[in-house]
Design a protein around this motif. Structure first.
Motif, PDB file in Angstrom:
ATOM      1  N   HIS A  42       9.619  -3.076  -1.760  1.00 54.45           N
ATOM      2  CA  HIS A  42       8.409  -2.719  -0.692  1.00 54.45           C
ATOM      3  C   HIS A  42       7.606  -1.523  -1.392  1.00 54.45           C
ATOM      4  N   LEU A  43       6.191  -1.883  -1.257  1.00 53.16           N
ATOM      5  CA  LEU A  43       5.375  -0.757  -1.690  1.00 53.16           C
ATOM      6  C   LEU A  43       4.664   0.118  -0.493  1.00 53.16           C
ATOM      7  N   GLY A  44       4.458  -0.498   0.667  1.00 52.01           N
ATOM      8  CA  GLY A  44       3.770   0.247   1.842  1.00 52.01           C
ATOM      9  C   GLY A  44       3.175  -0.904   2.550  1.00 52.01           C
ATOM     10  N   ARG A  45       2.229  -0.506   3.071  1.00 50.05           N
ATOM     11  CA  ARG A  45       1.578  -1.527   4.382  1.00 50.05           C
ATOM     12  C   ARG A  45      -0.145  -1.417   4.092  1.00 50.05           C
ATOM     13  N   GLY A  46      -0.587  -2.915   4.354  1.00 46.24           N
ATOM     14  CA  GLY A  46      -2.196  -2.729   4.362  1.00 46.24           C
ATOM     15  C   GLY A  46      -2.857  -3.248   3.321  1.00 46.24           C
ATOM     16  N   PRO A  47      -4.048  -3.749   3.411  1.00 46.85           N
ATOM     17  CA  PRO A  47      -4.983  -3.942   2.179  1.00 46.85           C
ATOM     18  C   PRO A  47      -5.069  -3.205   1.269  1.00 46.85           C
ATOM     19  N   GLU A  48      -5.376  -1.824   1.522  1.00 44.45           N
ATOM     20  CA  GLU A  48      -5.455  -1.027   0.310  1.00 44.45           C
ATOM     21  C   GLU A  48      -4.378  -0.827  -0.617  1.00 44.45           C
ATOM     22  N   VAL A  49      -2.927  -0.630  -0.060  1.00 41.67           N
ATOM     23  CA  VAL A  49      -1.959  -0.717  -0.955  1.00 41.67           C
ATOM     24  C   VAL A  49      -1.949  -2.046  -1.607  1.00 41.67           C
ATOM     25  N   LEU A  50      -2.313  -3.171  -1.165  1.00 40.51           N
ATOM     26  CA  LEU A  50      -2.220  -4.432  -1.910  1.00 40.51           C
ATOM     27  C   LEU A  50      -3.329  -4.392  -3.059  1.00 40.51           C
ATOM     28  N   ARG A  52      -4.624  -1.641  -4.415  1.00 41.31           N
ATOM     29  CA  ARG A  52      -4.329  -0.679  -5.545  1.00 41.31           C
ATOM     30  C   ARG A  52      -3.166  -1.211  -6.356  1.00 41.31           C
ATOM     31  N   ALA A  53      -2.331  -1.513  -5.776  1.00 46.50           N
ATOM     32  CA  ALA A  53      -1.083  -1.929  -6.585  1.00 46.50           C
ATOM     33  C   ALA A  53      -1.653  -3.241  -7.456  1.00 46.50           C
ATOM     34  N   GLY A  54      -2.389  -4.232  -6.744  1.00 48.33           N
ATOM     35  CA  GLY A  54      -2.866  -5.381  -7.692  1.00 48.33           C
ATOM     36  C   GLY A  54      -3.715  -5.237  -8.991  1.00 48.33           C
ATOM     37  N   ARG A  55      -4.572  -4.148  -8.574  1.00 49.25           N
ATOM     38  CA  ARG A  55      -5.397  -3.484  -9.770  1.00 49.25           C
ATOM     39  C   ARG A  55      -4.320  -3.115 -10.888  1.00 49.25           C
ATOM     40  N   TYR A  56      -3.472  -2.186 -10.583  1.00 47.31           N
ATOM     41  CA  TYR A  56      -2.569  -1.555 -11.422  1.00 47.31           C
ATOM     42  C   TYR A  56      -1.658  -2.803 -12.255  1.00 47.31           C
ATOM     43  N   VAL A  57      -1.048  -3.833 -11.411  1.00 49.75           N
ATOM     44  CA  VAL A  57      -0.319  -4.799 -12.124  1.00 49.75           C
ATOM     45  C   VAL A  57      -1.339  -5.844 -12.976  1.00 49.75           C
ATOM     46  N   LEU A  58      -2.380  -6.023 -12.595  1.00 54.66           N
ATOM     47  CA  LEU A  58      -3.289  -6.954 -13.475  1.00 54.66           C
ATOM     48  C   LEU A  58      -3.592  -6.176 -14.667  1.00 54.66           C
ATOM     49  N   ARG A 183       2.895   7.870  -5.912  1.00 52.44           N
ATOM     50  CA  ARG A 183       2.044   8.855  -6.373  1.00 52.44           C
ATOM     51  C   ARG A 183       0.566   8.942  -6.095  1.00 52.44           C
ATOM     52  N   ALA A 184      -0.059   7.438  -5.922  1.00 53.76           N
ATOM     53  CA  ALA A 184      -1.573   7.304  -5.333  1.00 53.76           C
ATOM     54  C   ALA A 184      -1.512   7.828  -4.000  1.00 53.76           C
ATOM     55  N   ASP A 185      -0.520   7.284  -3.124  1.00 50.56           N
ATOM     56  CA  ASP A 185      -0.446   7.555  -1.782  1.00 50.56           C
ATOM     57  C   ASP A 185      -0.508   9.030  -1.617  1.00 50.56           C
TER      58      ASP A 185
END
Length: 210
Positions: A42-50, A52-58, A183-185
């Motif tokens: 689990h990473l968090g909640r909401g589109p901003e987390v999605l 941010r994490a998606g950009r990091y993974v890609l 860390r980003a949060d």
């Protein structure tokens, strides 16, 4: 070293995936005849987390944060061939070079990620996906799914160790992405608190018009 990487990359681009079920991690069910692994965090909640994490993974963040180098660099693109390079601390043998191909990518409002499949020369054959998703309640998850068989003779000889290494690698992928988001949060919250503090000081310093 650079010339050798370019040569290996050209050779890998001329090959096809070393397994038949290309793209199978895109669906829910993994193919029979392989070892399966599926883990999520689990990473968090909401589109901003999605986002941010998606950009990091890609951007291959889970691999880079785990000690791999990726050649060539840049975000994952469907059809791209890459070399993952890993050197173990204290090891006397040369850095391990693993050829892979990105077999699918996705960038949708509720899903961001990609998968790569193995090419000849990889110690395993199979596929691994890295997917950030947001559920109906807005909760954001990072999931790694894999199906694989050992291919190289040295991997088959040490099958229990090889399987353990794969499991540990997936756990490190999950931890790397979770740590990045945490860390980003923290940075975002600190910036907001600092901004609010500055606004408060400005308001206190204002004087009523005469």
């Amino acid at each position: 070293m650079v010339a050798d990487l370019h040569q290996r990359l050209r050779a890998a681009r001329a090959t096809e995936p070393s397994y038949a079920e290309v793209g199978a991690t895109r669906g829910g069910r993994l193919p029979d005849g392989y070892a399966h692994l599926r883990r999520r965090v689990h990473l968090g909640r909401g589109p901003e987390v999605l986002e941010r994490a998606g950009r990091y993974v890609l951007g291959w963040g889970s691999q880079l944060g785990t000690g791999f180098a990726v050649h060539p660099g840049g975000p994952a693109r469907e059809g791209a061939t890459v070399l993952l390079r890993l050197s173990l601390p204290g090891a006397r043998w040369p850095r391990l070079v693993i050829p892979c191909r990105v077999v699918w990518t996705v960038a949708e409002p509720d899903r961001i990620g990609f998968a790569y499949g193995t090419l000849p020369g990889h110690p395993e054959c199979g596929e691994e996906s890295f997917l950030v998703s947001m559920d109906a309640e807005g909760e954001v998850w990072f999931e790694v799914a894999a199906f694989s068989r050992l291919a190289a003779w040295y991997a088959r000889l040490g099958r229990p160790v090889a399987l353990l290494c794969q499991h540990l690698a997936i756990e490190r992928y999950l931890a790397t992405v979770a740590d990045h988001i945490a860390r980003a949060d923290h940075i975002v919250r600190a910036d907001r608190e600092g901004h609010n503090t500055c606004e408060g000081h400005t308001a206190e310093g204002r004087t009523a018009p005469v």
